[in-house]
Design an enzyme around this catalytic site. Structure first.
Site, PDB file in Angstrom:
ATOM      1  N   ARG A 111       0.789  -1.516   0.031  1.00 44.13           N
ATOM      2  CA  ARG A 111       0.005  -0.070   0.018  1.00 44.13           C
ATOM      3  C   ARG A 111       0.742   1.252  -0.079  1.00 44.13           C
ATOM      4  NH1 ARG A 111      -3.602  -2.759   3.663  1.00 44.13           N
ATOM      5  NH2 ARG A 111      -5.312  -3.340   2.446  1.00 44.13           N
ATOM      6  N   LYS A 133       3.276  12.034 -11.144  1.00 43.30           N
ATOM      7  CA  LYS A 133       2.638  11.068 -12.219  1.00 43.30           C
ATOM      8  C   LYS A 133       3.627   9.991 -12.377  1.00 43.30           C
ATOM      9  CE  LYS A 133       0.289  14.002 -15.107  1.00 43.30           C
ATOM     10  NZ  LYS A 133      -0.073  14.763 -16.826  1.00 43.30           N
ATOM     11  N   GLU A 175      10.839  19.261 -24.045  1.00 42.76           N
ATOM     12  CA  GLU A 175      10.030  19.627 -22.793  1.00 42.76           C
ATOM     13  C   GLU A 175      10.391  20.924 -22.156  1.00 42.76           C
ATOM     14  OE1 GLU A 175       7.295  17.967 -22.235  1.00 42.76           O
ATOM     15  OE2 GLU A 175       7.366  15.916 -22.740  1.00 42.76           O
ATOM     16  N   LYS A 215       7.743  23.872 -13.845  1.00 43.24           N
ATOM     17  CA  LYS A 215       7.277  22.853 -13.857  1.00 43.24           C
ATOM     18  C   LYS A 215       6.607  22.647 -12.409  1.00 43.24           C
ATOM     19  CE  LYS A 215       5.955  18.274 -14.327  1.00 43.24           C
ATOM     20  NZ  LYS A 215       6.097  16.682 -14.943  1.00 43.24           N
ATOM     21  N   GLU A 225      -3.946  17.854 -12.215  1.00 41.31           N
ATOM     22  CA  GLU A 225      -4.272  18.134 -13.477  1.00 41.31           C
ATOM     23  C   GLU A 225      -5.954  18.440 -13.712  1.00 41.31           C
ATOM     24  OE1 GLU A 225      -1.930  16.474 -16.281  1.00 41.31           O
ATOM     25  OE2 GLU A 225      -3.857  16.555 -17.849  1.00 41.31           O
ATOM     26  N   ARG A 229      -2.292  22.484 -14.705  1.00 39.84           N
ATOM     27  CA  ARG A 229      -1.457  21.802 -15.017  1.00 39.84           C
ATOM     28  C   ARG A 229      -1.505  21.449 -16.447  1.00 39.84           C
ATOM     29  NH1 ARG A 229       1.003  16.710 -11.385  1.00 39.84           N
ATOM     30  NH2 ARG A 229       2.417  15.867 -13.185  1.00 39.84           N
ATOM     31  N   ASN A 233       0.477  20.120 -21.528  1.00 39.58           N
ATOM     32  CA  ASN A 233       0.004  19.292 -22.435  1.00 39.58           C
ATOM     33  C   ASN A 233       0.395  19.946 -23.725  1.00 39.58           C
ATOM     34  OD1 ASN A 233      -0.749  17.442 -20.504  1.00 39.58           O
ATOM     35  ND2 ASN A 233      -2.759  18.083 -20.660  1.00 39.58           N
ATOM     36  N   HIS A 236       1.344  18.094 -26.911  1.00 38.27           N
ATOM     37  CA  HIS A 236       1.156  16.764 -26.702  1.00 38.27           C
ATOM     38  C   HIS A 236      -0.110  16.060 -27.129  1.00 38.27           C
ATOM     39  CE1 HIS A 236       4.429  17.474 -23.757  1.00 38.27           C
ATOM     40  NE2 HIS A 236       4.291  16.068 -23.421  1.00 38.27           N
ATOM     41  N   HIS A 240       1.452  13.120 -29.132  1.00 31.67           N
ATOM     42  CA  HIS A 240       1.119  11.535 -28.919  1.00 31.67           C
ATOM     43  C   HIS A 240       0.435  11.033 -30.247  1.00 31.67           C
ATOM     44  CE1 HIS A 240       0.854  12.313 -24.304  1.00 31.67           C
ATOM     45  NE2 HIS A 240       1.728  12.081 -24.867  1.00 31.67           N
ATOM     46  N   HIS A 255       9.907  10.444 -27.496  1.00 31.40           N
ATOM     47  CA  HIS A 255       8.917  11.252 -27.066  1.00 31.40           C
ATOM     48  C   HIS A 255       9.114  12.571 -27.242  1.00 31.40           C
ATOM     49  CE1 HIS A 255       5.382  12.557 -24.498  1.00 31.40           C
ATOM     50  NE2 HIS A 255       6.084  13.420 -23.882  1.00 31.40           N
TER      51      HIS A 255
HETATM   52  N1  GLY Z   1       4.139  15.628 -18.385  1.00 32.20           N
HETATM   53  C1  GLY Z   1       3.143  16.426 -17.838  1.00 32.20           C
HETATM   54  C2  GLY Z   1       2.641  16.310 -16.561  1.00 32.20           C
HETATM   55  O1  GLY Z   1       3.450  15.844 -15.619  1.00 32.20           O
HETATM   56  O2  GLY Z   1       1.704  16.955 -16.005  1.00 32.20           O
END
Ligand code: GLY
Length: 354
Positions: A111, A133, A175, A215, A225, A229, A233, A236, A240, A255
């Site tokens: 957990r 993330k 990025e 960031k 997000e 946030r 994107n 992206h 993507h 990427h």
């Molecule tokens: N890679 C975009 C974010 O971390 O929200």
């Protein structure tokens, strides 16, 4: 859900910073997760630290193809078999694949155990390892399963960048360019002037530090997000789609390259829909063309690219969601475009980059 803020340390003395970060996380057993590349190239740089002498090493396959449920299960099993408990600590030493998968493994084992990220690629330093993330690819979809769960600390030592090849360096730099576009004209211009032929590492370190702060600032405002946030994107939605098409046609791209090409498209949409200045779009496109080259496709691919954009997990109710700009730093989230505008955007891309 409330996310704890992660401590981001820009380190000039990795041994001292890591010791401090580890001491801030009382633990019974210490694990280090590497992939086959960082095991060879980066582990030797930290394994000599005496306080890591009892650490247990777990190694997984390198590259995104190993960001799977099987690899995750392997890490859970290793943690369990090698005496991991709820009070253990894991260090993720690697690029975004290791920090994403390692963060997910740590956040779910018993957990949840604490973990520290030590990103070794530029992409992981300025993006993947910062912001909590975590996840794996699943069912053919990138980062389909995962959780928001921040590392206790993220330790950034740009000396690792000296182990990176050129494509991986510029991939991460895309990025950073995104962070320039969503922040200030000064930072954006500084990024466009970087000389990749004669890399000035101290200058790169300074740019990385600014990029990480951009960031971090956004993630602190909106960790899950729901709003701002989404600025991250930019590039992206189309990026993507390019990445997925390239993968499907067995000509995969890193990427960051796809994101750079995606930004060309989304700056065009920004000019069209939110009055982004054309001269700044042209300057950015010139830099992207010179640094990343071109992604080749023709009008036969438009339907497929459109399908990929429609299936992006950032959409809701099947409407394609774009983050656009009104100016450098003037972020417009939750923008949409018609199919005709998207076709025009792809026409524009081919003309500008071909
Ligand atoms: N890679 C975009 C974010 O971390 O929200």
């Amino acid at each position: 859900m409330i996310m704890n803020k992660q401590q981001i340390i820009l380190s000039s003395d990795l041994s001292a910073s890591l010791k401090q970060a580890i001491e801030a996380c009382p633990h019974d057993k210490l694990f280090i997760l590497t992939d086959e590349c960082t095991h060879e190239l980066c582990l030797p740089l930290i394994q000599e630290f005496d306080y890591l002498s009892n650490a247990c090493i777990i190694t997984i396959g390198a590259t995104d193809t190993h960001k799977t449920l099987e690899t995750l299960a392997h890490v859970w099993k290793e943690l369990g078999d090698k005496g991991g408990t709820r009070h253990s600590l894991m260090l993720n030493l690697g690029g975004g694949m290791v920090t994403d998968l390692g963060g997910f493994a740590a956040s779910t084992f018993k957990r949840g155990i604490a973990y520290i990220n030590i990103p070794t690629t530029l992409l992981a330093m300025v993006d993947a390892s910062v912001g909590g993330k975590t996840g794996i690819n699943f069912n053919g979809l990138k980062n389909e399963v995962g959780v928001f769960s921040p590392a206790s600390s993220v330790l950034i030592d740009t000396n690792f960048l000296r182990t990176l090849d050129f494509p991986n360096l510029v991939s991460g730099y895309a990025e950073m360019l995104k962070h320039g576009l969503i922040s200030t004209p000064t930072h954006w211009a500084e990024l466009l002037n970087f000389d990749f032929e004669h890399i000035d590492y101290p200058h790169l370190q300074n740019l990385v530090s600014q990029s990480v702060k951009i960031k971090e600032d956004i993630v602190t405002q909106d960790p899950l997000e729901h709003g701002i946030r989404k600025a991250l994107n930019l590039g992206h939605t189309v990026g993507h789609a390019f990445e997925s098409l390239a993968l499907e046609e067995n000509r995969p791209h890193l990427h960051g390259y796809a994101v750079a090409w995606g930004m060309v498209c989304e700056l065009y949409l920004s000019c069209l829909k939110t009055s982004f200045p054309q001269d700044k779009m042209r300057q950015t496109i010139r830099f992207i063309r010179e640094t990343y080259g071109n992604f080749e496709f023709d009008c036969k691919h438009y339907d497929r690219l459109y399908q990929f954009m429609t299936h992006d997990k950032k959409n809701s109710s099947g409407i394609i969601n774009f983050t656009l700009l009104g100016e450098i730093g003037d972020i417009r989230i939750n923008q949409t475009a018609t199919r005709k505008e998207i076709d025009d955007m792809l026409d524009f891309y081919r003309e500008a980059m071909g």
